[in-house]
Design an enzyme around this catalytic site. Structure first.
Site, mmCIF file in Angstrom:
data_model
loop_
_atom_site.group_PDB
_atom_site.id
_atom_site.type_symbol
_atom_site.label_atom_id
_atom_site.label_comp_id
_atom_site.label_asym_id
_atom_site.label_seq_id
_atom_site.Cartn_x
_atom_site.Cartn_y
_atom_site.Cartn_z
ATOM 1 N N ARG A 11 0.859 -1.187 0.000
ATOM 2 C CA ARG A 11 0.000 0.000 0.000
ATOM 3 C C ARG A 11 0.894 1.235 0.000
ATOM 4 O O ARG A 11 2.103 1.145 0.202
ATOM 5 C CB ARG A 11 -0.893 -0.006 1.235
ATOM 6 C CG ARG A 11 -1.904 -1.132 1.261
ATOM 7 C CD ARG A 11 -2.452 -1.385 2.671
ATOM 8 N NE ARG A 11 -3.016 -0.173 3.244
ATOM 9 C CZ ARG A 11 -3.253 -0.006 4.549
ATOM 10 N NH1 ARG A 11 -2.932 -0.950 5.408
ATOM 11 N NH2 ARG A 11 -3.788 1.114 4.996
ATOM 12 N N SER A 13 0.720 4.087 1.980
ATOM 13 C CA SER A 13 0.888 4.926 3.171
ATOM 14 C C SER A 13 2.354 4.922 3.605
ATOM 15 O O SER A 13 3.125 4.022 3.263
ATOM 16 C CB SER A 13 0.009 4.409 4.318
ATOM 17 O OG SER A 13 0.530 3.192 4.822
ATOM 18 N N LYS A 85 -1.827 -7.867 11.394
ATOM 19 C CA LYS A 85 -3.145 -7.690 12.014
ATOM 20 C C LYS A 85 -4.217 -7.287 11.004
ATOM 21 O O LYS A 85 -5.405 -7.365 11.305
ATOM 22 C CB LYS A 85 -3.082 -6.692 13.172
ATOM 23 C CG LYS A 85 -2.832 -5.241 12.803
ATOM 24 C CD LYS A 85 -2.751 -4.402 14.074
ATOM 25 C CE LYS A 85 -2.413 -2.952 13.776
ATOM 26 N NZ LYS A 85 -3.450 -2.232 13.049
ATOM 27 N N ASP A 86 -3.808 -6.882 9.792
ATOM 28 C CA ASP A 86 -4.780 -6.535 8.747
ATOM 29 C C ASP A 86 -5.228 -7.741 7.932
ATOM 30 O O ASP A 86 -6.128 -7.616 7.098
ATOM 31 C CB ASP A 86 -4.173 -5.508 7.774
ATOM 32 C CG ASP A 86 -4.021 -4.131 8.394
ATOM 33 O OD1 ASP A 86 -4.707 -3.856 9.396
ATOM 34 O OD2 ASP A 86 -3.210 -3.345 7.883
ATOM 35 N N SER A 131 -10.180 1.309 15.658
ATOM 36 C CA SER A 131 -10.190 -0.102 16.039
ATOM 37 C C SER A 131 -11.293 -0.385 17.047
ATOM 38 O O SER A 131 -11.350 0.246 18.109
ATOM 39 C CB SER A 131 -8.822 -0.463 16.641
ATOM 40 O OG SER A 131 -8.917 -1.566 17.502
ATOM 41 N N ARG A 133 -11.470 -3.000 18.864
ATOM 42 C CA ARG A 133 -10.805 -3.534 20.060
ATOM 43 C C ARG A 133 -10.358 -2.393 20.964
ATOM 44 O O ARG A 133 -10.639 -2.390 22.175
ATOM 45 C CB ARG A 133 -9.586 -4.384 19.653
ATOM 46 C CG ARG A 133 -8.727 -4.856 20.834
ATOM 47 C CD ARG A 133 -7.420 -5.473 20.349
ATOM 48 N NE ARG A 133 -6.633 -4.533 19.562
ATOM 49 C CZ ARG A 133 -5.762 -3.667 20.064
ATOM 50 N NH1 ARG A 133 -5.550 -3.613 21.369
ATOM 51 N NH2 ARG A 133 -5.084 -2.849 19.279
ATOM 52 N N ARG A 134 -9.676 -1.407 20.388
ATOM 53 C CA ARG A 134 -9.218 -0.277 21.205
ATOM 54 C C ARG A 134 -10.399 0.493 21.779
ATOM 55 O O ARG A 134 -10.383 0.901 22.942
ATOM 56 C CB ARG A 134 -8.328 0.656 20.368
ATOM 57 C CG ARG A 134 -6.963 0.053 20.038
ATOM 58 C CD ARG A 134 -6.140 0.971 19.147
ATOM 59 N NE ARG A 134 -4.860 0.385 18.802
ATOM 60 C CZ ARG A 134 -4.276 0.492 17.621
ATOM 61 N NH1 ARG A 134 -4.864 1.184 16.651
ATOM 62 N NH2 ARG A 134 -3.108 -0.087 17.393
ATOM 63 N N ARG A 151 -10.563 7.481 11.299
ATOM 64 C CA ARG A 151 -9.924 6.814 10.172
ATOM 65 C C ARG A 151 -8.756 7.648 9.647
ATOM 66 O O ARG A 151 -8.591 8.800 9.982
ATOM 67 C CB ARG A 151 -10.940 6.594 9.037
ATOM 68 C CG ARG A 151 -12.016 5.548 9.309
ATOM 69 C CD ARG A 151 -11.479 4.143 9.404
ATOM 70 N NE ARG A 151 -10.540 3.806 8.338
ATOM 71 C CZ ARG A 151 -10.877 3.518 7.084
ATOM 72 N NH1 ARG A 151 -12.128 3.500 6.727
ATOM 73 N NH2 ARG A 151 -9.955 3.198 6.196
ATOM 74 N N GLY A 152 -7.970 7.026 8.776
ATOM 75 C CA GLY A 152 -6.844 7.717 8.163
ATOM 76 C C GLY A 152 -5.522 7.091 8.567
ATOM 77 O O GLY A 152 -5.456 6.307 9.510
ATOM 78 N N ASN A 153 -4.458 7.442 7.835
ATOM 79 C CA ASN A 153 -3.149 6.887 8.174
ATOM 80 C C ASN A 153 -2.598 7.563 9.427
ATOM 81 O O ASN A 153 -3.227 8.464 10.002
ATOM 82 C CB ASN A 153 -2.186 7.008 6.983
ATOM 83 C CG ASN A 153 -1.950 8.451 6.571
ATOM 84 O OD1 ASN A 153 -1.913 9.353 7.393
ATOM 85 N ND2 ASN A 153 -1.784 8.682 5.282
ATOM 86 N N VAL A 154 -1.438 7.121 9.857
ATOM 87 C CA VAL A 154 -0.857 7.615 11.114
ATOM 88 C C VAL A 154 -0.733 9.136 11.110
ATOM 89 O O VAL A 154 -1.143 9.816 12.056
ATOM 90 C CB VAL A 154 0.527 6.963 11.364
ATOM 91 C CG1 VAL A 154 1.246 7.635 12.534
ATOM 92 C CG2 VAL A 154 0.371 5.470 11.621
ATOM 93 N N GLN A 155 -0.185 9.687 10.033
ATOM 94 C CA GLN A 155 0.020 11.144 9.971
ATOM 95 C C GLN A 155 -1.309 11.901 10.017
ATOM 96 O O GLN A 155 -1.410 12.951 10.666
ATOM 97 C CB GLN A 155 0.799 11.509 8.697
ATOM 98 C CG GLN A 155 2.257 11.117 8.736
ATOM 99 C CD GLN A 155 2.512 9.638 8.445
ATOM 100 O OE1 GLN A 155 1.582 8.888 8.160
ATOM 101 N NE2 GLN A 155 3.758 9.222 8.529
ATOM 102 N N THR A 156 -2.326 11.365 9.344
ATOM 103 C CA THR A 156 -3.648 12.002 9.345
ATOM 104 C C THR A 156 -4.226 12.036 10.752
ATOM 105 O O THR A 156 -4.770 13.054 11.197
ATOM 106 C CB THR A 156 -4.618 11.246 8.405
ATOM 107 O OG1 THR A 156 -4.080 11.266 7.086
ATOM 108 C CG2 THR A 156 -5.989 11.888 8.402
ATOM 109 N N ARG A 157 -4.099 10.926 11.459
ATOM 110 C CA ARG A 157 -4.656 10.862 12.821
ATOM 111 C C ARG A 157 -3.910 11.807 13.767
ATOM 112 O O ARG A 157 -4.526 12.469 14.599
ATOM 113 C CB ARG A 157 -4.591 9.428 13.343
ATOM 114 C CG ARG A 157 -5.474 8.477 12.548
ATOM 115 C CD ARG A 157 -5.483 7.093 13.158
ATOM 116 N NE ARG A 157 -5.693 6.077 12.138
ATOM 117 C CZ ARG A 157 -5.879 4.793 12.391
ATOM 118 N NH1 ARG A 157 -5.873 4.362 13.630
ATOM 119 N NH2 ARG A 157 -6.060 3.925 11.415
ATOM 120 N N CYS A 244 -13.313 -7.281 11.454
ATOM 121 C CA CYS A 244 -13.295 -5.913 11.972
ATOM 122 C C CYS A 244 -14.533 -5.604 12.813
ATOM 123 O O CYS A 244 -14.626 -4.553 13.412
ATOM 124 C CB CYS A 244 -13.211 -4.921 10.809
ATOM 125 S SG CYS A 244 -11.569 -4.804 10.104
#
Length: 309
Positions: A11, A13, A85-86, A131, A133-134, A151-157, A244
């Site tokens: 991917r 990201s 985990k995905d 998540s 779970r979280r 939602r979003g990638n690490v930088q977005t969050r 999910c």
């Protein structure tokens, strides 16, 4: 060994690219080959494109793998690099998870704006997480906290957090380390209190079954203890029909020839929790995980998954 360029699918990201680059670096070191022998091929997935709703509503984990698997089948790539985990527990016919790289730290990291620790957040604070779970574990520990889908990638969050949309968020410690973002972490959550997702912290490589050339290239970078631990965790997930839509945690630790596993299932509100433990020979890793899944399902009772799965 052949000199054909090995095409590594990933991917796009920053984290996915870091994981593909780590895989390439390990392959280069294992075979004494130059970077040019390995080409990283970026493929956009449905999971990356769908940002307006939770994955559980859009189609689940397969949204991060479908296009990469299509590229494996049609030969555009030779291997696909994923976050373990995905990965769904059932793969398309003809594909396999060939190797797992040595696992990173499995813990979740809290990044707080209003407070450095999750437990110290103000009453009614807003925390973002994609998540289930979280989300369920946060609600279990702090029922007063408002949890929103993030939602979003690490930088977005991290940007959303900085902009004040939430007072805190949680991300995998492993991913933050791979992105050299460990400095943003305000608290590392202990696995006893906040158990990880099955497969968390481990990079896996998917390839075509029977591709002997690719197998010969990959075998030297596989980490046996990680593969054994994940065989247990993924069998636990499979026994629960995990997706999910289900808050499930699972963590196996291998020490020599023994394996110890702890699993947990929760309702999304975190109010009902069932835990299970298992221990045995690593040779029985998958059976131990499957048995633990069956036992915790029995423990929870037939109505546990009704209405939210």
């Amino acid at each position: 060994m052949q000199t054909d360029v090995l095409k590594i699918g990933t991917r796009g990201s920053a984290l996915a690219l870091a994981q593909a680059s780590e895989t390439r670096a390990r392959l280069m070191a294992a075979h004494g080959m130059a970077e040019e022998a390995f080409e990283i091929v970026v493929i956009s997935t449905s999971g990356d494109r769908i940002q307006d709703r939770p994955l559980s509503e859009a189609g689940g984990k397969g949204l991060f793998t479908k296009e990469l698997e299509e590229a494996l089948f049609d030969g555009r790539i030779d291997i696909a690099v994923h976050s373990s985990k995905d990965m769904p527990t059932v793969l398309p016919d003809g594909l396999e998870l060939s190797v797992f790289l040595e696992r990173e730290d499995v813990r979740d990291a809290f990044i707080g704006r209003a407070s450095a620790k999750l437990a110290d957040l103000p009453q009614g604070a807003v925390v973002g997480s994609s998540s289930l779970r979280r989300q369920a574990l946060i609600r279990r520990l702090r029922p007063d906290i408002k949890v929103v889908t993030f939602r979003g990638n690490v930088q977005t969050r991290l940007r959303k957090l900085e902009n004040g949309e939430v007072e805190g968020t949680l991300l995998a410690h492993a991913g933050l380390k791979r992105l050299a973002l460990g400095h943003v972490i305000t608290e590392l959550l202990p696995v006893e209190l906040f158990p990880p997702a099955p497969g968390q912290g481990a990079i896996c490589v998917e390839s075509r079954i029977g591709d002997d050339r690719v197998k010969a290239v990959l075998d030297p970078i596989g980490h046996l203890a990680t593969a054994q631990a994940l065989a247990c965790e993924r069998a636990f997930l499979a026994a629960l029909d995990g997706s999910c839509r289900t808050p499930i945690a699972g963590h196996a630790v291998v020490e020599g020839e023994r394996l110890a596993f702890r699993g947990m299932i929760l309702t999304p509100d975190g109010r009902e929790v069932h835990e299970i433990e298992a221990e045995g020979p690593v040779a029985d890793a998958a059976r131990l995980g499957a048995d633990a899944g069956a036992r915790v399902r029995d423990k929870a009772g037939p109505g546990f998954f009704d209405g939210w799965s």
